[in-house]
Design a protein around this motif. Structure first.
Motif, short mmCIF file in Angstrom:
data_model
loop_
_atom_site.label_atom_id
_atom_site.label_comp_id
_atom_site.label_asym_id
_atom_site.label_seq_id
_atom_site.Cartn_x
_atom_site.Cartn_y
_atom_site.Cartn_z
N SER A 1 36.83 40.37 86.72
CA SER A 1 38.21 40.57 86.79
C SER A 1 38.89 41.85 87.15
O SER A 1 38.80 42.77 86.61
CB SER A 1 38.71 40.53 85.19
OG SER A 1 39.86 40.31 84.92
N LEU B 1 41.31 44.33 85.65
CA LEU B 1 40.98 45.01 84.32
C LEU B 1 39.72 45.96 84.46
O LEU B 1 39.83 47.09 83.79
CB LEU B 1 40.53 44.07 83.42
CG LEU B 1 41.84 42.81 82.88
CD1 LEU B 1 41.19 42.14 82.01
CD2 LEU B 1 43.02 43.77 82.43
N ASP C 1 39.88 32.88 83.92
CA ASP C 1 40.42 33.19 82.90
C ASP C 1 41.17 34.43 83.04
O ASP C 1 42.17 34.62 83.81
CB ASP C 1 39.26 33.51 81.63
CG ASP C 1 40.09 33.73 80.48
OD1 ASP C 1 41.21 33.11 80.22
OD2 ASP C 1 39.54 34.52 79.53
N SER C 2 40.54 35.64 82.64
CA SER C 2 41.38 36.90 82.57
C SER C 2 41.56 37.42 84.27
O SER C 2 42.80 38.07 84.51
CB SER C 2 40.55 37.95 82.21
OG SER C 2 39.07 38.12 82.88
N ARG D 1 44.90 35.09 84.99
CA ARG D 1 45.96 35.15 84.06
C ARG D 1 46.69 36.52 84.06
O ARG D 1 47.95 36.47 83.98
CB ARG D 1 45.60 34.80 82.50
CG ARG D 1 44.96 33.17 82.33
CD ARG D 1 44.75 32.93 81.00
NE ARG D 1 43.94 31.72 80.81
CZ ARG D 1 44.68 30.58 80.93
NH1 ARG D 1 45.87 30.50 80.86
NH2 ARG D 1 44.15 29.47 80.72
N THR D 2 45.75 37.49 84.51
CA THR D 2 46.33 38.59 84.66
C THR D 2 47.54 38.90 85.92
O THR D 2 48.27 39.79 86.17
CB THR D 2 45.55 39.79 84.78
OG1 THR D 2 44.52 39.69 85.68
CG2 THR D 2 44.83 40.05 83.38
N MET E 1 38.02 36.05 72.42
CA MET E 1 38.06 35.69 73.77
C MET E 1 37.67 34.14 73.79
O MET E 1 38.11 33.38 74.83
CB MET E 1 36.67 36.37 74.59
CG MET E 1 36.85 36.07 75.92
SD MET E 1 35.07 36.96 76.84
CE MET E 1 34.08 35.90 76.18
N ASN F 1 40.51 31.85 72.99
CA ASN F 1 41.49 31.62 74.23
C ASN F 1 41.03 30.54 74.95
O ASN F 1 41.95 29.90 75.41
CB ASN F 1 41.53 32.75 74.98
CG ASN F 1 42.81 32.86 75.90
OD1 ASN F 1 43.82 32.82 75.37
ND2 ASN F 1 42.59 33.25 77.39
N TYR G 1 47.34 36.21 72.87
CA TYR G 1 46.20 36.85 73.45
C TYR G 1 46.58 38.14 74.58
O TYR G 1 47.47 37.62 75.34
CB TYR G 1 45.32 36.10 74.03
CG TYR G 1 43.98 36.53 74.43
CD1 TYR G 1 42.80 36.72 73.56
CD2 TYR G 1 43.75 37.34 75.68
CE1 TYR G 1 41.62 37.24 73.70
CE2 TYR G 1 42.38 37.65 76.02
CZ TYR G 1 41.29 37.59 75.03
OH TYR G 1 40.14 38.24 75.44
N TYR H 1 45.62 40.36 77.24
CA TYR H 1 44.49 40.69 78.24
C TYR H 1 44.10 41.87 78.75
O TYR H 1 43.40 42.33 79.16
CB TYR H 1 44.79 39.79 79.47
CG TYR H 1 44.43 38.44 79.61
CD1 TYR H 1 43.09 37.94 79.71
CD2 TYR H 1 45.26 37.34 79.24
CE1 TYR H 1 42.65 36.56 79.68
CE2 TYR H 1 44.76 36.07 79.13
CZ TYR H 1 43.58 35.73 79.18
OH TYR H 1 43.33 34.43 79.17
N ASN H 2 45.11 42.92 78.34
CA ASN H 2 45.06 44.31 78.38
C ASN H 2 43.85 44.76 77.53
O ASN H 2 43.09 45.78 77.51
CB ASN H 2 46.27 45.14 77.98
CG ASN H 2 47.12 45.06 79.15
OD1 ASN H 2 46.87 45.15 80.34
ND2 ASN H 2 48.61 44.70 78.76
N HIS I 1 41.33 42.45 76.51
CA HIS I 1 40.24 41.51 77.03
C HIS I 1 38.61 42.24 76.68
O HIS I 1 38.48 43.26 77.66
CB HIS I 1 40.51 40.94 78.34
CG HIS I 1 39.58 39.77 78.64
ND1 HIS I 1 39.63 38.84 77.78
CD2 HIS I 1 38.65 39.86 79.58
CE1 HIS I 1 38.65 37.73 78.19
NE2 HIS I 1 38.27 38.30 79.34
#
Length: 347
Positions: A36, A39, A97-98, A101-102, A231, A234, A263, A265-266, A268
């Motif tokens: 990701s 992140l 996912d992350s 979505r971010t 996680m 989600n 949820y 994500y910061n 995650h």
């Protein structure tokens, strides 16, 4: 059973490389990372350093996705690493996912995931692939070999995994849920005319090794791993929206997300996440491996009996080195002895 570790690419990158080197020293065969790029740091750059610092471990993402990564670039990355360091890569992939979505995006559909798996695997195995009406192939690749392992939870995704995956990544360690999901994957493989046993099974979950005898210590372990239930939740929330709560999906997987409110994500994959208060202690204990080496071995034997080929340890807690050390000194040898004993006493 093989053993892997799952790392986050937090800076400094040298720390990630050092943890990977320690993992190899303690007998782990695989080093996985989150993928990701907003992140954490870029994992494929770090893979090259990990492979240069080690001799045996296989590296790969848990997991990449078809939306934020160009499929041909992914295949080229794997094939290049294989040329540089031998065939020591694996591709874990899911819908997204992350990483998606971010960026305010949506996970890829299963048709897109199926096509991406095909293109990445063909190109990274020195074979041509059709993409956008054109046949493409790496003219420089020689001898690269890459397996693609698919992360899945829902019935349709599990079916896809059995049809096309070299392996299945299940991100939770509850034996009852694992039994249902492994059966779904292998039934799908058989229906597709494949050998069900050829699909490798990787169970991935946080593992925290300690005495765990006193209530305060046990509570600390749970708090360090509670993020994982968030996680997983989600993903489960999306499955519930699609299939409802009265489907064939085990209630042990779906019931706990009723009180889920959102949820962040910061946070995650972070211990101490503030958005995981809905995750009860029972779920943490069922989805993760906590406690003494003996407790870990007992759960791992259950998973091995279901068909688990690899257990990958999420190391997102405050006991990374000690957990790896005790796995290397106590858990991995105990599992190896169990295999030898079982083989010796078999009729």
């Amino acid at each position: 059973m093989d053993f892997g570790v799952v790392l986050q690419a937090d800076p400094p990158a040298s720390r990630t490389v050092d943890l990977a080197r320690q993992a190899e020293t303690h007998g782990f065969s695989h080093v996985w990372t989150f993928d990701s790029h907003l992140l954490w740091q870029e994992p494929f750059v770090i893979y090259s350093a990990i492979l240069a610092a080690t001799r045996r471990v296989t590296v790969g993402p848990m997991v990449t996705n078809p939306a934020t990564r160009d499929w041909t670039v992914l295949a080229s990355l794997f094939a290049t690493l294989n040329e540089m360091y031998g065939n020591r890569t694996v591709c874990g992939i899911g819908r997204g996912d992350s990483a998606v979505r971010t960026l305010n995006g949506r996970p890829s559909g299963l048709a897109t995931l199926r096509e991406a798996i095909h293109v990445i695997r063909e190109l990274a195995n020195d074979r041509p692939a059709d993409l956008g009406g054109r046949t493409v192939q790496f003219p420089w690749a020689r001898g690269s070999r890459l397996d693609v392992w698919v992360a899945a939870y829902g019935p349709r995704a599990l079916g896809l995994t059995g049809e096309v995956g070299d392996g299945f990544i299940l991100q939770l360690a509850d034996p009852d849920v694992a039994r249902w999901m492994v059966r779904a994957v292998r039934d799908s493989a058989e229906a597709a005319g494949r050998d069900p046993g050829a699909v490798k099974i990787c169970v991935a979950a946080p593992a925290y090794v300690g005495d765990g005898a006193s209530p305060p210590e046990r509570a600390h372990m749970r708090e360090q791993c509670r993020w994982f239930g968030g996680m997983v939740g989600n993903h489960v929330a999306e499955i519930v929206r699609r299939y409802g709560t009265d489907s064939a999906i085990p209630r042990a997987l779906t019931d706990y997300v009723r009180d889920r409110e959102g949820y962040d994500y910061n946070e995650h994959g972070r211990a101490g996440s503030t958005h995981t208060t809905f995750v009860p202690d029972e779920i943490v204990e069922r989805f993760c491996l906590l406690g003494s080496p003996h407790e870990h071995v007992e759960r791992l034997r259950e998973l091995e009996a279901i068909g688990c080929d690899q257990f990958a340890v999420y190391l997102q807690h405050d006991n990374k080195e000690e957990t790896m050390r005790l796995y290397g000194e106590r858990v991995i040898p105990a599992m190896a002895e169990h295999v030898v004993a079982t083989t010796t006493t078999a009729p």
